[in-house]
Scaffold this active site. Structure first.
Site, PDB file in Angstrom:
ATOM      1  N   LEU A 100      -7.617  -0.099  -0.536  1.00  0.00           N
ATOM      2  CA  LEU A 100      -6.173   0.122  -0.486  1.00  0.00           C
ATOM      3  C   LEU A 100      -5.775  -0.208   0.943  1.00  0.00           C
ATOM      4  O   LEU A 100      -6.519   0.114   1.884  1.00  0.00           O
ATOM      5  CB  LEU A 100      -5.827   1.576  -0.812  1.00  0.00           C
ATOM      6  CG  LEU A 100      -5.965   2.015  -2.270  1.00  0.00           C
ATOM      7  CD1 LEU A 100      -5.605   3.488  -2.424  1.00  0.00           C
ATOM      8  CD2 LEU A 100      -5.087   1.171  -3.202  1.00  0.00           C
ATOM      9  N   ASP A 101      -4.607  -0.808   1.115  1.00  0.00           N
ATOM     10  CA  ASP A 101      -4.162  -1.163   2.470  1.00  0.00           C
ATOM     11  C   ASP A 101      -4.017   0.093   3.332  1.00  0.00           C
ATOM     12  O   ASP A 101      -3.855   1.202   2.820  1.00  0.00           O
ATOM     13  CB  ASP A 101      -2.799  -1.865   2.417  1.00  0.00           C
ATOM     14  CG  ASP A 101      -2.900  -3.209   1.717  1.00  0.00           C
ATOM     15  OD1 ASP A 101      -4.006  -3.768   1.656  1.00  0.00           O
ATOM     16  OD2 ASP A 101      -1.856  -3.681   1.231  1.00  0.00           O
ATOM     17  N   TYR A 102      -4.007  -0.132   4.625  1.00  0.00           N
ATOM     18  CA  TYR A 102      -3.839   0.944   5.618  1.00  0.00           C
ATOM     19  C   TYR A 102      -2.609   1.811   5.299  1.00  0.00           C
ATOM     20  O   TYR A 102      -2.654   3.031   5.373  1.00  0.00           O
ATOM     21  CB  TYR A 102      -3.685   0.278   6.994  1.00  0.00           C
ATOM     22  CG  TYR A 102      -3.652   1.198   8.175  1.00  0.00           C
ATOM     23  CD1 TYR A 102      -4.791   1.884   8.571  1.00  0.00           C
ATOM     24  CD2 TYR A 102      -2.482   1.355   8.922  1.00  0.00           C
ATOM     25  CE1 TYR A 102      -4.765   2.720   9.670  1.00  0.00           C
ATOM     26  CE2 TYR A 102      -2.450   2.184  10.030  1.00  0.00           C
ATOM     27  CZ  TYR A 102      -3.604   2.858  10.401  1.00  0.00           C
ATOM     28  OH  TYR A 102      -3.574   3.687  11.486  1.00  0.00           O
TER      29      TYR A 102
END
Ligand code: URA
Length: 241
Positions: A100-102
């Site tokens: 999952l992105d930051y």
């Protein structure tokens, strides 16, 4: 006897793909001998040493984390940012299953089971991932249809998707919606909406297969339930039989 990369993954050291690279790079010693050939079969109880470290069989663990924003989905970060593995017990070494992105929150599974990880992250796994999206502007019906049919982003065409619960927020001129996809390409959801003119300003994964955030607060984790694991395997088998 089993293929060496399979045994390394089974012992929870890393994924089968990464194990293959380690073998090719000459970093794997089996019973005292460096093995670089990918097809090599070795005994299940062979002594395996990778980069000087003995790889023992460990119990498999599966965590479901409610990933908060501001954590990176890797085991360590060169810029010293917080990583998702900081949020689960560190007695066994686990890896995030996909990314999952930051700035994305939501369901993230972590495990030391390399086989499971390969299966779930395979491009053909067909496991549904549901995201709650907040985007700039008002998502029109035609745009939603284009996203659902599949559109070209980068060098690939996305698979069919579903969008529901579309809500317009007049004051902030934003739209919230849920999208269900069965893939997991880099920045995929953001790019899909970008392709029809909307910037994603907030993204949360609310479901991974049958695994949801029910009962979890942001930053908390729980163990994956056996029936949840079984369902993930079944989705994969259905798509690959
Ligand atoms: N799609 C994205 O764009 N980002 C995520 O973190 C997950 C899916």
């Amino acid at each position: 006897m089993e293929r060496l990369q399979k045994i390394i993954a089974q012992r929870g050291y890393t994924s089968r793909r990464k194990a293959e690279q380690l073998i090719v790079d000459g970093k794997v010693k089996v019973d005292g001998k460096i093995i670089t050939e990918l097809g090599s079969k070795v005994a299940k109880n062979a002594e395996i040493v990778i980069e000087g470290k003995k790889i023992e069989l460990v119990n498999k663990v599966y965590y479901v984390l409610y990933k908060p924003e501001g954590f990176i989905s890797t085991t360590d970060d060169e810029h010293d940012r917080n990583t998702v593995v900081d949020l689960v017990p560190n007695d066994v070494r686990v890896f995030p299953v996909g990314r999952l992105d930051y700035d994305t929150s939501g369901v993230l599974i972590l495990t030391n089971d390399g086989e499971f990880m390969n299966m779930v992250t395979s491009p053909n796994s067909n496991i549904e991932k549901e995201y709650q999206v907040k985007m700039t502007g008002f998502l029109r019906k035609e745009e939603s249809t284009r996203v659902c049919r599949g559109l070209k982003i980068d060098h690939y065409v996305t698979k069919k998707a579903k969008i529901n619960q579309v809500t317009y927020h007049k004051q902030s001129e934003t739209t919230t919606a849920n999208i269900i996809i069965t893939e997991g390409k880099y920045h995929q959801v953001k790019k899909m909406f970008e392709a029809v003119g909307h910037e994603v300003v907030k993204l949360k994964r609310v479901r991974f297969g049958t695994v949801t955030l029910d009962g979890l607060s942001k930053g908390d984790y729980r163990l994956l339930k056996p029936h949840e694991k079984k369902h993930l395997y079944e989705d994969y088998k259905k798509a690959n039989s």
